[in-house]
Design an enzyme around this catalytic site. Structure first.
Site, PDB file in Angstrom:
ATOM      1  N   GLY A  52       0.821  -1.200   0.000  1.00 48.74           N
ATOM      2  CA  GLY A  52       0.000   0.000   0.000  1.00 48.74           C
ATOM      3  C   GLY A  52       0.857   1.253   0.000  1.00 48.74           C
ATOM      4  N   CYS A  53       0.205   2.388  -0.198  1.00 45.12           N
ATOM      5  CA  CYS A  53       0.940   3.649  -0.306  1.00 45.12           C
ATOM      6  C   CYS A  53       1.534   4.084   1.033  1.00 45.12           C
ATOM      7  CB  CYS A  53       0.041   4.731  -0.895  1.00 45.12           C
ATOM      8  SG  CYS A  53      -1.578   4.898  -0.092  1.00 45.12           S
ATOM      9  N   TYR A  54       0.713   4.144   2.079  1.00 47.71           N
ATOM     10  CA  TYR A  54       1.266   4.483   3.392  1.00 47.71           C
ATOM     11  C   TYR A  54       2.327   3.474   3.837  1.00 47.71           C
ATOM     12  CZ  TYR A  54      -2.314   8.077   4.479  1.00 47.71           C
ATOM     13  OH  TYR A  54      -3.103   9.196   4.501  1.00 47.71           O
ATOM     14  N   THR A 110       4.381   1.768   2.122  1.00 50.73           N
ATOM     15  CA  THR A 110       5.623   1.981   1.381  1.00 50.73           C
ATOM     16  C   THR A 110       6.420   3.135   1.974  1.00 50.73           C
ATOM     17  OG1 THR A 110       4.724   1.089  -0.686  1.00 50.73           O
ATOM     18  CG2 THR A 110       6.602   2.578  -0.871  1.00 50.73           C
ATOM     19  N   ALA A 111       5.769   4.282   2.158  1.00 49.10           N
ATOM     20  CA  ALA A 111       6.468   5.457   2.677  1.00 49.10           C
ATOM     21  C   ALA A 111       6.967   5.232   4.098  1.00 49.10           C
ATOM     22  CB  ALA A 111       5.545   6.674   2.621  1.00 49.10           C
TER      23      ALA A 111
END
Length: 343
Positions: free
Chosen positions: A148-150, A152-153
């Protein structure tokens, strides 16, 4: 040339996949599906694709998709559960951008996503597609779960500290902010211009669906499940995630800048910025890059890590293409070497 299928190409991650694959030197979209838009040309829905493709949307036919080398799922949760097994049995590799195969525990997935897991028998063969920690497993994978995006960061920001055992893993904090495209393309009152513009708010403080995924990933790195306070926020912009991460140091003597530079020196899509930097989301917009800066304010015992990505690229479609490149023996950066557009 790799023949790629895309299931669910009318959402933001779907059209981002199209943009990347249409410019890719070693792959091309061959089958693009949408139940509600079958027969409509892609460039009629997305004029930015005019002059780049003559394809039209088709119904999601497993037989047609099985003729592809790889099929991407840019779909709501549960769709890949229903279709991935048949494609895998026919020899087609699957890259899933939804959360269907990210969490290894089917019961845990069901608790967070509010529905039974539709394909628990596939979980053992799913590889979590974060190349920075799983690069060796990806080339042989048949089924990739794109992070997911969160996650990953947040994960890329914390990984060096956890690998080195430098921080108290019981008290990690992730204060993350995302643009509105992270909510998808469906109509929602909270995403209307008059609701989201000139506004800033936290949400999901009691528990966000990405939390168990982050805990699983950081736990794999640290060797134990960490304690994490994760607070996501909605920013009045279209693309981008900024994650401000906090951890209490156990070792005050380590050069954190050198630690991060050494850990990510060979990573083509992680850029550790110079000391004192504050990465901006616009510097990664439209790219597959994560930019990171590490700080230790006032020389104290707290490490502050700033991590930015484009939620639709490194946080979704770009990372999916990065995985495809690794799966098929292409240069990892193929089709992903774009530069962010400024201003």
């Amino acid at each position: 040339m790799i023949r790629a299928g895309i299931v669910g190409a009318t959402g933001y991650t779907g059209v981002e996949l199209l943009r990347l694959l249409l410019a890719h030197p070693g792959a091309e979209p061959a089958v693009v599906t949408s139940r509600g838009n079958a027969g409509e040309r892609l460039d009629a829905m997305f004029p930015n694709l005019r002059g780049h493709t003559d394809l039209a949307f088709t119904e999601p036919d497993p037989g047609l998709l099985a003729e592809c080398d790889v099929v991407f799922f840019a779909t709501p949760h549960g769709v890949a559960h229903a279709m991935a097994g048949e494609l895998l049995s026919r020899g087609t590799r699957v890259i899933d951008l939804s959360a269907d195969f990210r969490i290894r525990d089917a019961a845990l997935w069901s608790r967070w996503y509010g529905q039974p897991h539709g394909a628990p028998e596939l979980l053992d063969q799913a590889v979590y597609g974060l190349p920075e920690i799983n690069r060796k497993r990806i080339p042989d994978a048949r089924l990739i779960a794109v992070p997911g995006c969160y996650p990953t960061a947040v994960s890329l920001g914390f990984i060096p500290l956890l690998e080195a055992g430098l921080v108290d893993t019981a008290h990690l904090v992730a204060d993350a902010k995302s643009g509105v495209s992270g909510a998808g393309r469906k109509a929602q009152v909270g995403m209307l211009l008059c609701e989201a513009s000139e506004n800033f708010k936290a949400y999901g403080v009691a528990g966000h669906r990405h939390l168990p995924e982050i805990l699983q990933t950081l736990g794999d790195v640290a060797g134990q499940t960490p304690g994490l306070t994760f607070v996501p926020h909605l920013l009045p912009m279209i693309r981008g995630i900024e994650a401000s991460l906090y951890a209490v140091l156990k070792d005050m003597d380590t050069d954190l800048q050198a630690l991060y530079e050494q850990r990510y020196a060979a990573e083509p899509f992680v850029d550790v910025m110079p000391p004192g930097s504050h990465p901006e989301t616009r510097s990664v917009r439209g790219t597959n890059r994560c930019r990171i800066a590490v700080h230790r304010p006032q020389g104290g015992d707290t490490a502050v890590v700033l991590s930015v990505i484009d939620n639709l690229v490194k946080g979704a479609s770009g990372q999916a293409v990065q995985n495809m490149n690794l799966m098929f023996g292409l240069p990892e950066t193929a089709g992903l070497d774009g530069i962010a557009v400024l201003p």
